[in-house]
Design a protein around this motif. Sequence first.
Motif, PDB file in Angstrom:
ATOM      1  N   PRO A  47      -6.913  -6.600 105.120  1.00  0.00           N
ATOM      2  CA  PRO A  47      -7.438  -7.849 104.566  1.00  0.00           C
ATOM      3  C   PRO A  47      -6.814  -9.087 105.222  1.00  0.00           C
ATOM      4  O   PRO A  47      -5.615  -9.117 105.491  1.00  0.00           O
ATOM      5  CB  PRO A  47      -7.034  -7.774 103.085  1.00  0.00           C
ATOM      6  CG  PRO A  47      -6.904  -6.310 102.805  1.00  0.00           C
ATOM      7  CD  PRO A  47      -6.421  -5.689 104.074  1.00  0.00           C
ATOM      8  N   GLY A  50      -9.473 -11.564 109.756  1.00  0.00           N
ATOM      9  CA  GLY A  50     -10.584 -12.181 110.475  1.00  0.00           C
ATOM     10  C   GLY A  50     -11.900 -11.426 110.287  1.00  0.00           C
ATOM     11  O   GLY A  50     -12.803 -11.514 111.122  1.00  0.00           O
ATOM     12  N   THR A  52     -14.351 -11.925 108.162  1.00  0.00           N
ATOM     13  CA  THR A  52     -15.521 -12.773 107.954  1.00  0.00           C
ATOM     14  C   THR A  52     -15.981 -13.371 109.275  1.00  0.00           C
ATOM     15  O   THR A  52     -17.182 -13.427 109.572  1.00  0.00           O
ATOM     16  CB  THR A  52     -15.156 -13.909 106.966  1.00  0.00           C
ATOM     17  OG1 THR A  52     -14.449 -13.332 105.866  1.00  0.00           O
ATOM     18  CG2 THR A  52     -16.387 -14.619 106.480  1.00  0.00           C
ATOM     19  N   TRP A  53     -15.025 -13.786 110.065  1.00  0.00           N
ATOM     20  CA  TRP A  53     -15.295 -14.350 111.393  1.00  0.00           C
ATOM     21  C   TRP A  53     -16.079 -13.343 112.245  1.00  0.00           C
ATOM     22  O   TRP A  53     -17.152 -13.645 112.779  1.00  0.00           O
ATOM     23  CB  TRP A  53     -13.928 -14.695 111.994  1.00  0.00           C
ATOM     24  CG  TRP A  53     -13.857 -15.150 113.393  1.00  0.00           C
ATOM     25  CD1 TRP A  53     -14.471 -16.238 113.921  1.00  0.00           C
ATOM     26  CD2 TRP A  53     -13.084 -14.544 114.443  1.00  0.00           C
ATOM     27  NE1 TRP A  53     -14.119 -16.348 115.244  1.00  0.00           N
ATOM     28  CE2 TRP A  53     -13.275 -15.325 115.584  1.00  0.00           C
ATOM     29  CE3 TRP A  53     -12.241 -13.433 114.515  1.00  0.00           C
ATOM     30  CZ2 TRP A  53     -12.658 -15.025 116.807  1.00  0.00           C
ATOM     31  CZ3 TRP A  53     -11.627 -13.134 115.717  1.00  0.00           C
ATOM     32  CH2 TRP A  53     -11.839 -13.931 116.838  1.00  0.00           C
ATOM     33  N   HIS A 199      -8.551 -14.167 116.891  1.00  0.00           N
ATOM     34  CA  HIS A 199      -8.539 -15.392 117.668  1.00  0.00           C
ATOM     35  C   HIS A 199      -8.543 -15.179 119.176  1.00  0.00           C
ATOM     36  O   HIS A 199      -8.519 -16.130 119.931  1.00  0.00           O
ATOM     37  CB  HIS A 199      -7.382 -16.326 117.280  1.00  0.00           C
ATOM     38  CG  HIS A 199      -7.911 -17.618 116.769  1.00  0.00           C
ATOM     39  ND1 HIS A 199      -8.688 -18.454 117.531  1.00  0.00           N
ATOM     40  CD2 HIS A 199      -7.833 -18.217 115.562  1.00  0.00           C
ATOM     41  CE1 HIS A 199      -9.048 -19.490 116.819  1.00  0.00           C
ATOM     42  NE2 HIS A 199      -8.555 -19.364 115.620  1.00  0.00           N
ATOM     43  N   GLN A 227     -17.159 -21.446 114.970  1.00  0.00           N
ATOM     44  CA  GLN A 227     -15.906 -22.203 114.953  1.00  0.00           C
ATOM     45  C   GLN A 227     -15.463 -22.440 113.517  1.00  0.00           C
ATOM     46  O   GLN A 227     -16.306 -22.642 112.628  1.00  0.00           O
ATOM     47  CB  GLN A 227     -16.105 -23.537 115.659  1.00  0.00           C
ATOM     48  CG  GLN A 227     -15.586 -23.485 117.079  1.00  0.00           C
ATOM     49  CD  GLN A 227     -16.007 -24.668 117.879  1.00  0.00           C
ATOM     50  OE1 GLN A 227     -16.367 -25.698 117.311  1.00  0.00           O
ATOM     51  NE2 GLN A 227     -15.970 -24.525 119.189  1.00  0.00           N
ATOM     52  N   MET A 231     -17.745 -22.855 110.111  1.00  0.00           N
ATOM     53  CA  MET A 231     -17.814 -21.813 109.083  1.00  0.00           C
ATOM     54  C   MET A 231     -17.319 -22.338 107.744  1.00  0.00           C
ATOM     55  O   MET A 231     -17.835 -21.990 106.702  1.00  0.00           O
ATOM     56  CB  MET A 231     -17.011 -20.579 109.524  1.00  0.00           C
ATOM     57  CG  MET A 231     -17.776 -19.725 110.522  1.00  0.00           C
ATOM     58  SD  MET A 231     -16.936 -18.190 110.981  1.00  0.00           S
ATOM     59  CE  MET A 231     -16.893 -17.276 109.422  1.00  0.00           C
ATOM     60  N   PHE A 252     -10.934 -20.070 100.804  1.00  0.00           N
ATOM     61  CA  PHE A 252     -11.117 -18.843 101.592  1.00  0.00           C
ATOM     62  C   PHE A 252     -10.942 -19.172 103.068  1.00  0.00           C
ATOM     63  O   PHE A 252     -10.201 -18.516 103.789  1.00  0.00           O
ATOM     64  CB  PHE A 252     -12.496 -18.222 101.330  1.00  0.00           C
ATOM     65  CG  PHE A 252     -12.612 -16.867 101.958  1.00  0.00           C
ATOM     66  CD1 PHE A 252     -12.272 -15.735 101.247  1.00  0.00           C
ATOM     67  CD2 PHE A 252     -13.007 -16.726 103.277  1.00  0.00           C
ATOM     68  CE1 PHE A 252     -12.331 -14.478 101.835  1.00  0.00           C
ATOM     69  CE2 PHE A 252     -13.062 -15.474 103.877  1.00  0.00           C
ATOM     70  CZ  PHE A 252     -12.726 -14.357 103.153  1.00  0.00           C
ATOM     71  N   MET A 253     -11.626 -20.209 103.525  1.00  0.00           N
ATOM     72  CA  MET A 253     -11.438 -20.705 104.885  1.00  0.00           C
ATOM     73  C   MET A 253     -10.291 -21.702 104.792  1.00  0.00           C
ATOM     74  O   MET A 253     -10.513 -22.899 104.605  1.00  0.00           O
ATOM     75  CB  MET A 253     -12.703 -21.417 105.384  1.00  0.00           C
ATOM     76  CG  MET A 253     -13.912 -20.535 105.456  1.00  0.00           C
ATOM     77  SD  MET A 253     -13.792 -19.418 106.844  1.00  0.00           S
ATOM     78  CE  MET A 253     -15.072 -18.267 106.401  1.00  0.00           C
ATOM     79  N   ARG A 254      -9.100 -21.211 104.893  1.00  0.00           N
ATOM     80  CA  ARG A 254      -7.931 -22.021 104.542  1.00  0.00           C
ATOM     81  C   ARG A 254      -7.487 -22.860 105.731  1.00  0.00           C
ATOM     82  O   ARG A 254      -7.564 -24.087 105.712  1.00  0.00           O
ATOM     83  CB  ARG A 254      -6.832 -21.052 104.079  1.00  0.00           C
ATOM     84  CG  ARG A 254      -5.766 -21.625 103.177  1.00  0.00           C
ATOM     85  CD  ARG A 254      -4.776 -20.522 102.847  1.00  0.00           C
ATOM     86  NE  ARG A 254      -4.339 -19.836 104.061  1.00  0.00           N
ATOM     87  CZ  ARG A 254      -3.302 -20.208 104.823  1.00  0.00           C
ATOM     88  NH1 ARG A 254      -2.573 -21.243 104.477  1.00  0.00           N
ATOM     89  NH2 ARG A 254      -2.998 -19.538 105.922  1.00  0.00           N
ATOM     90  N   GLY A 256      -7.240 -21.083 109.297  1.00  0.00           N
ATOM     91  CA  GLY A 256      -7.844 -20.452 110.476  1.00  0.00           C
ATOM     92  C   GLY A 256      -7.039 -20.638 111.748  1.00  0.00           C
ATOM     93  O   GLY A 256      -7.591 -20.882 112.812  1.00  0.00           O
TER      94      GLY A 256
END
Length: 292
Positions: A47, A50, A52-53, A199, A227, A231, A252-254, A256
């Motif tokens: 978990p 990455g 979701t990316w 990344h 990017q 997102m 959630f997208m804290r 990155g």
Amino acid sequence: PLCSDLPSREVLFDFHGVPMIHSFSANWEKIQNFQARPDDILIATYPKAGTTWVSYILDLLYFGKTSPERQTSIPLYERVPFLEITISSTDSGVDLAERLTTSPRLIKTHLPVQLVPKSFWEQNCKMIYVARNAKDNMVSYFHMDRMTLFHPDPGDWSSYFKRFLEGNSMLLFGSWYDHVNSWWKKKQTHDKIHYIIYHILFLEKLCCFLGLSSSLEERKQITGGVQFDNMKKNNMVNYSTLQVMDFKVSQFMRKGKVGDWKNHFTVAQNEEFDENYKQKMKNSTLQFRYEV
Ligand code: A3P
């Protein structure tokens, strides 16, 4: 939702040697008997590495051109079902996956390699594993556990840090060290696993692994769409439509980023971590970047 529908924090228990919670094991028989198809693609991660990316990248690669309406109307977690999840009052991951009408089916899992349902191996499915450096992964997981209302209570940062280092049985889905290393080991003998480090994405390599041809133009468009900032503001991929997360606690997208661990680790913690890491990873050829 009614108060009684709000999730409460679950407790970890040992499940086939892996720390687990009810929401990811309740449906176990259906998960283990899941019938994969040869063209299914499994996206596997510890978990917060990455998932979701990479899920979004794959979704764009396969469906970005053919069904653009999918991008604006269906949240990513329905397009790429989370295999082992069962939260009451929503559909289980297996149900969502079985209901997908598009192919290939993109399926996400956090299971350690030894618990992946056997039909993914029997069907020789392609798998993409994403790994992230342990320090950033730990920080990101800490914030995720804080905001995800049914995850076990993470406690404070210093106790979380200790549990992460202990590795053996303290965090949901187990030890980071075991997870990244056993998938890495499996990759050495199984050519259907593409192993990506967070990344460091080579879209061309990924396309090559998937057997997809894509134009430079298309790849540029995808790189732009995925990017972090894009997102983060995209409600179809940033999880803002989910009720089980408290976005007042964390995003959630804290951030990155590679290197955000520096804002959390004390100097002493960093030294303790590095010492412990050397031991735990002494037999591993895996290399990570801890800063950019
Ligand atoms: P941070 O908490 O460090 O910001 P997962 O999808 O596996 O749950 O991982 C989530 C982590 O990936 C979060 O890390 C999130 O911000 C980061 N992330 C998501 N999309 C990203 C992107 N496009 N670029 C970089 N990082 C991204």
